[in-house]
Write an enzyme that holds these catalytic residues in place. Structure first.
Site, mmCIF file in Angstrom:
data_model
loop_
_atom_site.group_PDB
_atom_site.id
_atom_site.type_symbol
_atom_site.label_atom_id
_atom_site.label_comp_id
_atom_site.label_asym_id
_atom_site.label_seq_id
_atom_site.Cartn_x
_atom_site.Cartn_y
_atom_site.Cartn_z
ATOM 1 C CG HIS A 104 4.743 -2.290 -2.122
ATOM 2 N ND1 HIS A 104 3.527 -2.943 -2.014
ATOM 3 C CD2 HIS A 104 4.853 -1.907 -3.431
ATOM 4 C CE1 HIS A 104 2.944 -2.983 -3.211
ATOM 5 N NE2 HIS A 104 3.723 -2.352 -4.084
ATOM 6 C CD GLU A 141 6.314 -1.893 -6.381
ATOM 7 O OE1 GLU A 141 5.450 -1.005 -6.580
ATOM 8 O OE2 GLU A 141 6.042 -3.108 -6.307
ATOM 9 C CG HIS A 196 2.945 1.792 -6.485
ATOM 10 N ND1 HIS A 196 2.848 0.687 -5.668
ATOM 11 C CD2 HIS A 196 2.173 2.754 -5.918
ATOM 12 C CE1 HIS A 196 2.056 0.964 -4.649
ATOM 13 N NE2 HIS A 196 1.624 2.215 -4.775
ATOM 14 C CD GLU A 278 2.183 0.412 -10.641
ATOM 15 O OE1 GLU A 278 3.404 0.145 -10.546
ATOM 16 O OE2 GLU A 278 1.316 -0.087 -9.895
#
Length: 314
Positions: A104, A141, A196, A278
Site C-alpha cells: 500500500h 498498515e 503486509h 502478512e
C-alpha cells in the site's frame, strides 16, 4: 504516547547457515518459538544493537492519524529506485538483487478514485491498489510496511545486497499491483518480498506467507517461479517463527504459515521468485501490540532478512 518509528540501525547482520529444512521443522514442531505475546514472551532476544528503541516500547493509545502526504521519521534519505546512496559492503549477498514491496501507500486514502481503477492481472482485472488496514487506534498498515521495509533494507544492504523498494511514500498513490510486479521483473530480482499486515477478526492471530499458485493465462505465467517462490516462502516462515516468536496463523494455512493463492496480481504477473508476508493481524489487540512495537518490528525485519539470506545462499 506517539508511535515509535525509530529509524533502523545500520549494522551488519550475522551470517546464516540454516538449512531449508528449518522451515518445516519450526512450522510443524509444537511450540517452536512460542506464540506471540505483547511482552515478547517466547520470542528470540534481539541481537546486539538490533533496535534503537527500548524493548519495552509501550503500545500507544488513542487514534493518531498520519498527516496526508507525510512520512514517518524513518522514511528519509532513500531513493526507492536504488536503495541507499552509499557504497555497499562486501558480503554473502554481494551481487544479489532484492526488491522489497511495502504494501500500500500512505497517500492511497487521498486517491480512492485512482486506486479503484482496475488493472490487468493476467487472468482477469483487479483494483490498482487498496488503502490497506490499520489497528483499532489508527496505526496504518502502510506506515507499518514502510517501517519494516526500511529496517529490512538496512539488514540486507549490510550483507552486500542491492536493494530496491517499489515505492517509498514518494508518489501520490500506488504503485498499482501490475507495476509492483513489473518493478521486480525489470530489476531481474533474485527475490521479491511484499510486506503486509492483515485485517482479520479479533482472535485471529499470527503471520502467514502467501505463495504464488500455478497460473497461466493472459499475461500471467508463474510456472517458472512456483517452486522457487515456495522455497523462499518456507525459509522466511521458518526464520520468522524463530526470530519473532510469533506463531503461524491460526486462521489461514492450516497452521503451516503458508498459503497459496491465484488471485493476487503482484504474484500472478511476477517472473521472479516472489512472496507476500502478512506479518500479523492488525485488528487483533494482541497482534496489534506487537505490530506497533518498534522492537518487535526490528525482529520482524530480522526474520525476513534471515529467511531471504538463507534462500539466496541455499
Amino acid at each position: 504516547m506517539p508511535y515509535d518509528d525509530s529509524p533502523p540501525p545500520t549494522r551488519r547482520a550475522r551470517p546464516l547457515s540454516v538449512a531449508a529444512a528449518l522451515a518445516a521443522v519450526c512450522l510443524t514442531a509444537a511450540g517452536c518459538g512460542g506464540g506471540p505475546e505483547a511482552d515478547g514472551a517466547g520470542a528470540a532476544s534481539p541481537r546486539p544493537g538490533a533496535d534503537a528503541a527500548s524493548s519495552t516500547d509501550p503500545t500507544p493509545t488513542g487514534k493518531q492519524p498520519e498527516p496526508s502526504g507525510t512520512a514517518s521519521p524513518s522514511d528519509s534519505g532513500s531513493d526507492s529506485g536504488s536503495g541507499s546512496a552509499k557504497p555497499l559492503p562486501k558480503g554473502p549477498l554481494t551481487g544479489r538483487t532484492v526488491v522489497i514491496d511495502p504494501g500500500h501507500n500512505p497517500r492511497n486514502r487521498d486517491h480512492t478514485r485512482e486506486i479503484n481503477e482496475k488493472v490487468d492481472i493476467g487472468t482477469g482485472r483487479k483494483e490498482c491498489d487498496t488503502t490497506g488496514t490499520s489497528t483499532d487506534d489508527g496505526y496504518a498498515e502502510a506506515r507499518f510496511t514502510l517501517d519494516v521495509s526500511h529496517r529490512l533494507r538496512t539488514l540486507l544492504e549490510a550483507e552486500g545486497a542491492r536493494v530496491r523498494l517499489t515505492h517509498d511514500a514518494d508518489r501520490p498513490f500506488g504503485p498499482c499491483i501490475d507495476e509492483r510486479a513489473r518493478i521486480g521483473n525489470e530489476a531481474k530480482a533474485d527475490a521479491v518480498v511484499s510486506v503486509h499486515a492483515d485485517g482479520s477478526a479479533v482472535g485471529n492471530r499470527g503471520f502467514h506467507v502467501i505463495l504464488p499458485a500455478g497460473v497461466k493465462g493472459g499475461g500471467a505465467d508463474t510456472s517458472k517461479i512456483v517452486k522457487s517462490s515456495a522455497d523462499l516462502g518456507a525459509r522466511i516462515a521458518g526464520h520468522f517463527v524463530r526470530t519473532t516468536g510469533s506463531a503461524p496463523s491460526n486462521y489461514i494455512g492450516g497452521n503451516t504459515g503458508l498459503d497459496t493463492r491465484n488471485d493476487l496480481g503482484g504474484l500472478n504477473l511476477s517472473t521472479v521468485p516472489k512472496v507476500f508476508v502478512e506479518c500479523g493481524n492488525m485488528r487483533d489487540p494482541k497482534d496489534a501490540a506487537l505490530l506497533t512495537s518498534a522492537s518487535w518490528r526490528q525482529k520482524a525485519a530480522q526474520g525476513l532478512a534471515d529467511g531471504i539470506t538463507s534462500y539466496l545462499k541455499g
